[in-house]
Design an enzyme around this catalytic site. Structure first.
Site, PDB file in Angstrom:
ATOM      1  N   CYS A  57       0.838  -1.204   0.000  1.00 38.15           N
ATOM      2  CA  CYS A  57       0.000   0.000   0.000  1.00 38.15           C
ATOM      3  C   CYS A  57       0.874   1.256   0.000  1.00 38.15           C
ATOM      4  O   CYS A  57       1.856   1.343   0.746  1.00 38.15           O
ATOM      5  CB  CYS A  57      -0.913  -0.009   1.225  1.00 38.15           C
ATOM      6  SG  CYS A  57      -2.033   1.416   1.299  1.00 38.15           S
ATOM      7  N   CYS A  61       0.194   5.077   6.844  1.00 35.49           N
ATOM      8  CA  CYS A  61      -0.456   4.887   8.147  1.00 35.49           C
ATOM      9  C   CYS A  61       0.552   4.268   9.116  1.00 35.49           C
ATOM     10  O   CYS A  61       1.072   3.172   8.873  1.00 35.49           O
ATOM     11  CB  CYS A  61      -1.679   3.993   8.015  1.00 35.49           C
ATOM     12  SG  CYS A  61      -2.854   4.534   6.742  1.00 35.49           S
ATOM     13  N   CYS A  64       0.332   0.511  10.327  1.00 38.25           N
ATOM     14  CA  CYS A  64      -0.012  -0.546   9.377  1.00 38.25           C
ATOM     15  C   CYS A  64       1.198  -1.235   8.775  1.00 38.25           C
ATOM     16  O   CYS A  64       2.036  -0.589   8.126  1.00 38.25           O
ATOM     17  CB  CYS A  64      -0.897   0.021   8.268  1.00 38.25           C
ATOM     18  SG  CYS A  64      -1.491  -1.260   7.141  1.00 38.25           S
ATOM     19  N   CYS A 101     -16.155 -10.314   5.283  1.00 40.30           N
ATOM     20  CA  CYS A 101     -15.572  -9.030   4.917  1.00 40.30           C
ATOM     21  C   CYS A 101     -14.303  -9.251   4.097  1.00 40.30           C
ATOM     22  O   CYS A 101     -13.466 -10.077   4.456  1.00 40.30           O
ATOM     23  CB  CYS A 101     -15.235  -8.219   6.157  1.00 40.30           C
ATOM     24  SG  CYS A 101     -16.663  -7.926   7.233  1.00 40.30           S
ATOM     25  N   CYS A 133     -19.237  -7.486   3.234  1.00 41.26           N
ATOM     26  CA  CYS A 133     -18.633  -6.201   3.585  1.00 41.26           C
ATOM     27  C   CYS A 133     -17.304  -6.085   2.861  1.00 41.26           C
ATOM     28  O   CYS A 133     -16.622  -7.090   2.646  1.00 41.26           O
ATOM     29  CB  CYS A 133     -18.430  -6.124   5.099  1.00 41.26           C
ATOM     30  SG  CYS A 133     -17.630  -4.597   5.674  1.00 41.26           S
ATOM     31  N   CYS A 193     -19.795   1.084   8.088  1.00 43.87           N
ATOM     32  CA  CYS A 193     -18.993   0.510   9.174  1.00 43.87           C
ATOM     33  C   CYS A 193     -17.798   1.425   9.371  1.00 43.87           C
ATOM     34  O   CYS A 193     -16.964   1.565   8.461  1.00 43.87           O
ATOM     35  CB  CYS A 193     -18.551  -0.909   8.798  1.00 43.87           C
ATOM     36  SG  CYS A 193     -17.429  -1.681   9.984  1.00 43.87           S
ATOM     37  N   ARG A 265     -18.195  -3.282  17.573  1.00 45.50           N
ATOM     38  CA  ARG A 265     -17.372  -4.467  17.334  1.00 45.50           C
ATOM     39  C   ARG A 265     -16.065  -4.432  18.102  1.00 45.50           C
ATOM     40  O   ARG A 265     -15.293  -3.470  17.989  1.00 45.50           O
ATOM     41  CB  ARG A 265     -17.077  -4.624  15.836  1.00 45.50           C
ATOM     42  CG  ARG A 265     -16.231  -5.863  15.519  1.00 45.50           C
ATOM     43  CD  ARG A 265     -16.065  -6.069  14.026  1.00 45.50           C
ATOM     44  NE  ARG A 265     -17.348  -6.317  13.404  1.00 45.50           N
ATOM     45  CZ  ARG A 265     -17.772  -5.719  12.302  1.00 45.50           C
ATOM     46  NH1 ARG A 265     -17.010  -4.825  11.721  1.00 45.50           N
ATOM     47  NH2 ARG A 265     -18.941  -6.005  11.797  1.00 45.50           N
TER      48      ARG A 265
END
Length: 332
Positions: A57, A61, A64, A101, A133, A193, A265
């Site tokens: 990616c 972040c 991550c 998901c 999802c 979400c 969650r």
């Protein structure tokens, strides 16, 4: 059943702060009371999360391990074949999951063959009777609409942290861009979400600000994930201290009180929690978890679904029955 008012979307920061800073046991009692007014407290939604495209990616972040710029042990994996994904979805359904998901480590959705393959996956999983999802990064309203037409039920796009602290964690994307994606998801008629991560070095005020942002959206997210930072070696936040369970409980309880209809969650970080600590989170209002047959949550460790089912049995909890209505008939 106790009469319920419509959820409020006009909370003030002072109100949320007052709730958040209550003595912990009083806060949990209030949250447990609200939880029982709005939900079956013995019912837990079980969702399985699969990384369909891993690593590489371009974002930065700080938490991550999938960011290409960090040196982690995570292996880059191209988009999985459709049949492989559908096989994982069948296994998840057989194991008791209600929602499947799919996550791709993309900055944003692009209108190309990979997106066409995602749409095929969504259609296939939807035909199994599972809620579908996706979390694919930023997307336009048109892309959200195409996902809905393929059978997508919900779209995950976490805010991660407060708008004030956001630039300390991510510089390659703005907070407003995350908000725009949530707006596009809602306009397309999809279930939203969105939640955040604690343990990034933020203050209590940042946590309150994040909750306030979610609770003052025109409609509350149908699902609010609360994640504890999983410290990935090679990322800038690898040396952060472990999040205390009481911080997770306080965050979950506050979310439950101010967003009473939402599924809250208990997400990343469960692998470092004892069964008793998870039970406190369920008492405070968490009624959804992520699980998986490969003992991972994306690229970090997570309890296996068999372990979760054993925990449910000991705690007197049940896996919720899946709702298979279309996304425009949301009833999460």
């Amino acid at each position: 059943m106790t009469k319920r008012n419509e959820p409020r979307t006009n909370w003030t920061k002072e109100e949320v702060s007052s709730i958040y800073h209550q003595p912990l046991l009083e806060l949990v009692f209030q949250a447990a009371t609200v939880h029982r007014q709005w939900h079956d407290a013995s019912s837990i939604q079980v969702s399985t999360l699969l990384s369909v495209k891993t690593g590489g990616c371009p974002e930065d972040c700080s938490y991550c391990g999938q960011a290409a710029r960090y040196h982690t042990d995570i292996k880059v994996q191209a988009l999985l074949p459709t049949e492989t994904v559908l096989s994982h979805a069948r296994q998840a359904k057989d194991a008791g999951a209600q929602r499947f998901c799919m996550a791709a480590a993309w900055r944003e959705v692009r209108d190309n063959r990979d997106f066409d393959r995602i749409l095929e996956m969504v259609k296939g999983v939807n035909e199994m009777g599972l809620q579908v999802c996706c979390t694919l990064g930023m997307l336009t309203e048109e892309q959200a609409q195409r996902l809905r037409e393929a059978g997508l039920y919900a779209y995950n796009h976490n805010l991660d942290t407060s708008s004030e602290y956001y630039e300390a964690i991510i510089s390659t994307r703005q907070f407003d861009q995350r908000m725009n994606t949530l707006d596009n998801v809602r306009k397309a008629g999809l279930s939203v979400c969105s939640g955040g991560i604690i343990g990034l070095g933020e203050t209590d005020e940042d946590r309150i600000s994040l909750l306030l942002t979610l609770a003052t959206l025109p409609e509350h997210p149908e699902s609010v994930p609360v994640n504890a930072l999983v410290r990935v070696k090679g990322t800038p936040l690898e040396a952060q201290p472990k999040v205390s369970v009481w911080e997770m409980v306080r965050m979950i309880a506050t979310a439950r009180i101010i967003m009473p209809a939402s599924m809250v969650r208990l997400s990343a970080g469960r692998i470092e929690m004892t069964e008793a600590e998870q039970a406190w989170c369920f008492m405070a209002g968490a009624n959804s978890i992520f699980t998986g047959e490969r003992k991972t949550l994306l690229v970090t460790p997570n309890p296996a679904i068999s372990e979760d089912m054993e925990m449910f049995m000991r705690l007197g909890l049940n896996a919720a029955v899946a709702q298979t209505k279309t996304s425009c008939e949301q009833a999460v």
